[in-house]
Motif scaffolding. Structure first.
Motif, mmCIF file in Angstrom:
data_model
loop_
_atom_site.group_PDB
_atom_site.id
_atom_site.type_symbol
_atom_site.label_atom_id
_atom_site.label_comp_id
_atom_site.label_asym_id
_atom_site.label_seq_id
_atom_site.Cartn_x
_atom_site.Cartn_y
_atom_site.Cartn_z
ATOM 1 N N ALA A 40 0.817 -1.212 0.000
ATOM 2 C CA ALA A 40 0.000 0.000 0.000
ATOM 3 C C ALA A 40 0.852 1.264 0.000
ATOM 4 N N VAL A 41 0.643 2.116 -1.006
ATOM 5 C CA VAL A 41 1.198 3.472 -0.968
ATOM 6 C C VAL A 41 0.288 4.293 -0.054
ATOM 7 N N CYS A 42 -1.016 3.984 -0.162
ATOM 8 C CA CYS A 42 -2.004 4.549 0.751
ATOM 9 C C CYS A 42 -3.168 3.566 0.805
ATOM 10 N N GLY A 43 -3.598 3.215 2.000
ATOM 11 C CA GLY A 43 -4.757 2.326 2.144
ATOM 12 C C GLY A 43 -5.725 2.979 3.116
ATOM 13 N N ALA A 44 -6.992 3.099 2.714
ATOM 14 C CA ALA A 44 -7.974 3.757 3.574
ATOM 15 C C ALA A 44 -9.040 2.760 4.014
ATOM 16 N N ALA A 45 -9.221 2.655 5.329
ATOM 17 C CA ALA A 45 -10.222 1.738 5.897
ATOM 18 C C ALA A 45 -11.291 2.554 6.594
ATOM 19 N N ALA A 46 -12.555 2.344 6.210
ATOM 20 C CA ALA A 46 -13.642 3.125 6.819
ATOM 21 C C ALA A 46 -14.794 2.225 7.239
ATOM 22 N N THR A 47 -15.437 2.602 8.330
ATOM 23 C CA THR A 47 -16.700 1.959 8.718
ATOM 24 C C THR A 47 -17.704 3.069 8.994
ATOM 25 N N ALA A 89 -15.250 12.163 14.226
ATOM 26 C CA ALA A 89 -15.987 12.866 15.293
ATOM 27 C C ALA A 89 -16.832 13.972 14.672
ATOM 28 N N ALA A 90 -16.265 14.640 13.661
ATOM 29 C CA ALA A 90 -16.991 15.728 13.002
ATOM 30 C C ALA A 90 -18.184 15.212 12.205
ATOM 31 N N LEU A 91 -18.128 13.930 11.822
ATOM 32 C CA LEU A 91 -19.208 13.378 11.002
ATOM 33 C C LEU A 91 -20.388 12.860 11.822
ATOM 34 N N ALA A 92 -20.119 12.478 13.065
ATOM 35 C CA ALA A 92 -21.168 11.843 13.867
ATOM 36 C C ALA A 92 -22.361 12.773 14.026
ATOM 37 N N GLY A 93 -23.533 12.285 13.678
ATOM 38 C CA GLY A 93 -24.756 13.063 13.831
ATOM 39 C C GLY A 93 -25.058 13.973 12.652
ATOM 40 N N THR A 94 -24.180 13.976 11.632
ATOM 41 C CA THR A 94 -24.451 14.843 10.483
ATOM 42 C C THR A 94 -25.041 14.028 9.328
ATOM 43 N N ALA A 95 -25.545 14.754 8.335
ATOM 44 C CA ALA A 95 -26.074 14.090 7.147
ATOM 45 C C ALA A 95 -24.923 13.383 6.435
ATOM 46 N N ALA A 96 -25.160 12.108 6.074
ATOM 47 C CA ALA A 96 -24.078 11.323 5.465
ATOM 48 C C ALA A 96 -24.004 11.587 3.973
ATOM 49 N N ASP A 97 -23.644 12.826 3.593
ATOM 50 C CA ASP A 97 -23.526 13.079 2.154
ATOM 51 C C ASP A 97 -22.096 13.448 1.771
ATOM 52 N N ASP A 98 -21.822 13.340 0.481
ATOM 53 C CA ASP A 98 -20.458 13.511 -0.017
ATOM 54 C C ASP A 98 -19.832 14.832 0.414
ATOM 55 N N SER A 99 -20.646 15.901 0.415
ATOM 56 C CA SER A 99 -20.049 17.201 0.753
ATOM 57 C C SER A 99 -19.641 17.248 2.226
ATOM 58 N N ALA A 100 -20.421 16.569 3.084
ATOM 59 C CA ALA A 100 -20.047 16.536 4.506
ATOM 60 C C ALA A 100 -18.734 15.765 4.684
ATOM 61 N N PHE A 101 -18.578 14.672 3.930
ATOM 62 C CA PHE A 101 -17.344 13.880 4.035
ATOM 63 C C PHE A 101 -16.146 14.710 3.581
ATOM 64 N N ARG A 102 -16.341 15.401 2.447
ATOM 65 C CA ARG A 102 -15.240 16.209 1.913
ATOM 66 C C ARG A 102 -14.834 17.294 2.918
ATOM 67 N N ALA A 103 -15.845 17.963 3.477
ATOM 68 C CA ALA A 103 -15.553 19.047 4.420
ATOM 69 C C ALA A 103 -14.829 18.500 5.651
ATOM 70 N N ALA A 104 -15.285 17.355 6.152
ATOM 71 C CA ALA A 104 -14.673 16.799 7.373
ATOM 72 C C ALA A 104 -13.236 16.371 7.111
ATOM 73 N N VAL A 105 -13.002 15.721 5.962
ATOM 74 C CA VAL A 105 -11.645 15.275 5.651
ATOM 75 C C VAL A 105 -10.736 16.488 5.451
ATOM 76 N N SER A 148 -30.905 9.132 7.291
ATOM 77 C CA SER A 148 -29.895 9.535 6.322
ATOM 78 C C SER A 148 -28.682 10.141 7.027
ATOM 79 N N SER A 149 -28.622 9.964 8.363
ATOM 80 C CA SER A 149 -27.447 10.545 9.010
ATOM 81 C C SER A 149 -26.507 9.481 9.558
ATOM 82 N N CYS A 150 -25.273 9.922 9.705
ATOM 83 C CA CYS A 150 -24.212 9.042 10.167
ATOM 84 C C CYS A 150 -24.216 9.075 11.699
#
Ligand SMILES: Cc1cc2nc3c(=O)[nH]c(=O)nc-3n(C[C@H](O)[C@H](O)[C@H](O)COP(=O)(O)OP(=O)(O)OC[C@H]3O[C@@H](n4cnc5c(N)ncnc54)[C@H](O)[C@@H]3O)c2cc1C
Ligand code: FES
Ligand code: FES
Lengths: 155, 290
Positions: free
Chosen positions: B196-203, B233-249, B209-211
């Motif tokens: 792996a040059v980079c490996g990302a593991a997510a659950t 931590a920033a994602l918990a309780g928010t809407a699970a949409d792509d823009s929220a993921f991008r902003a949190a990352v 519709s929220s995480c």
């Protein structure tokens, strides 16, 4: 230190005293004179040294002979009876799945390992299963065709 | 190319392996040998004695925890092939099976073990960050008995773990994926070595519709797995949409000392982590919803 091992290779039992650092591929080639298994990269990447050990493909340059004590091993020499070609060998011949032939023993053992768990693999499954086997000649295309043809023939 | 001279002992139990480690100077455990033998051939490592634990059936196999049905125990000697094809793991802890399937090639997976993989602690390995993201527990046996370490504390530095010299990893305990959850392991692999040059593991667990809960960890980008707790931590309780993921990352992914080498600079690996971290979260969500 030397360690006594007993290994079955292509149906014949062999008992030897070996140095623990002896690699399985050198045991096969030098102790047993089974030179069909090739050594390519020596660094676990090319798969030329692939053999079957207790039913599973392994890179014999990355195993010690002592780890094979009690195991049953198949090399390219043992894939079919003397004088006959295994369906995979025949298919590699028919489909031009080899040029220099250096990678071929390992390729065929890897292919046999795939067909044992997946008798009718798709092209991408074949390519994925050959990830650990490098060929510098054929461009893989005819190797894939050979394995597909052997699978169709029920190898 | 062959290893330097060494002695060889085959352990018949985990307790005997620990005893043998204590009795021989510069002794090393040998499991599948797929990290150790290459290093010995390059003479990067010259143990005086090998203690072969490869045949200890007591350390092999995937079983359900007898303490309850929300955790699975995996023997340290389970091979990557056994883990990738285990029906139990594929259905109840698919993140681990998905990552094991991406290790090396079939021959490597037939021999390499989960215990050896994490004890070797190569930053480019696939299982460390997966165990961190899962919240796995590593069970260890040593001369003074058993102890357990949470995965994030197990990996202490490059090729270095919390294992004491005479200790052995016996089992890895992973939680069963909760209902309504999904996971994903995405890997940018080195084209030649496959590591792996980079490996990302997510659950991720989704309600409506929220995480409600998520975890994210990376292989390959630093000396030890990067546990991106601030992102999730920033994602918990928010809407699970792509823009929220991008902003949190973008706002919360911090990699203090990124690893750089001739294959990929530290800066590039951080850029990869941002993209693949986001994609892994998206895929985990999609799987939770499907
Ligand atoms: C060509 C190739 C490609 C590979 N590609 C990848 C890849 O893409 N991703 C990846 O993650 N890995 C990859 N690997 C590494 C592979 O996963 C190894 O199998 C693994 O890292 C080590 O497991 P092993 O059982 O072979 O351990 P060994 O090589 O036997 O041991 C490794 C180290 O761990 C110690 N050890 C072993 N078992 C225990 C235990 N139970 N308790 C304590 N210490 C222990 C040993 O003493 C040694 O120091 C690759 C290897 C090769 C050869
Ligand atoms: S010689 Fe064994 S993998 Fe290349
Ligand atoms: S035929 Fe020459 S390496 Fe494959």
């Amino acid at each position: 230190m030397s360690v006594k091992i007993e290994v079955e290779v292509n149906g014949t039992r062999h008992e030897r005293e070996v140095d623990p650092r002896l690699l399985l591929v050198h045991f096969l080639r030098e102790e047993l004179s089974l030179t069909g298994t090739n050594v390519g990269c020596e660094t676990s990447l090319c798969g030329a040294c692939t053999v079957k050990m207790d039913g599973l493909t392994v890179k014999s340059c990355t195993q010690l002979a002592v780890q094979a004590d009690g195991a049953s091993i198949t090399t390219i020499e043992g894939l079919s009876p003397e004088g006959e070609l295994h369906p995979l060998q025949q298919a590699f011949w028919d489909e031009h799945g080899l040029q220099c032939g250096y990678c071929t023993p390992g390729m065929i053992l890897a292919a046999e390992g795939l067909l044992a768990v997946n008798p009718s693999p798709g092209e991408s499954e074949i390519r994925e299963s050959l990830k650990g086997n490098l060929c510098r000649c054929t461009g893989y295309h005819n190797i894939v065709k050979a394995i597909q043809s052997a699978a169709k023939g029920g190898a | 190319m062959f290893p330097a001279k060494c002695d060889y002992y085959r352990a018949t139990s985990a307790a005997e392996a620990i005893d043998l480690l204590g009795r021989h100077d510069n002794a090393r455990l040998l499991a599948g040998g797929h990290s150790l033998i290459p290093m010995m051939k390059l003479r990067l490592c010259e143990p005086a004695a090998l203690i072969d634990i490869g045949r200890l059936e007591e350390l092999r196999g995937v079983s359900e925890n007898d303490i309850g049905d929300n955790a699975l125990r995996i023997g340290a000697l389970s091979t990557h092939t056994e883990i990738a094809t285990s029906e139990t793991l594929r259905t109840r802890c698919s993140l681990l099976a998905e990552a094991a399937r991406q290790i090396g090639d079939p021959q490597v997976r037939n021999k390499g073990t989960i215990g050896g993989n994490i004890a070797h602690a190569d930053p480019a390995s696939d299982l460390p960050a997966v165990l961190v993201a899962l919240g796995a527990t590593i069970h260890i046996l040593g001369p003074n008995g058993e102890r357990s370490i949470a995965a994030p504390s197990f990996f202490t530095d490059l090729l270095t773990t919390a294992l004491e010299p005479n200790e052995i990893v016996t089992t890895i305990e992973v939680p069963v994926a909760p209902p309504g959850s999904g996971s994903a392991y995405l890997k940018v692999e080195h084209p030649a070595s496959g590591y792996a040059v980079c490996g990302a593991a997510a659950t991720m667990t989704i309600e409506g519709s929220s995480c409600t809960a998520a975890s994210l960890a990376f292989n390959g980008v630093a000396a030890t797995p990067v546990h991106a707790e601030a992102v999730t931590a920033a994602l918990a309780g928010t809407a699970a949409d792509d823009s929220a993921f991008r902003a949190a990352v973008d706002a919360h992914l911090e990699i203090a000392e990124p690893l750089g080498d001739l294959h990929a600079s530290g800066e590039y690996r951080v850029a990869l982590a941002k993209v693949y971290g986001r994609r892994a979260l998206e895929k985990a969500r999609d799987r939770a919803l499907s």
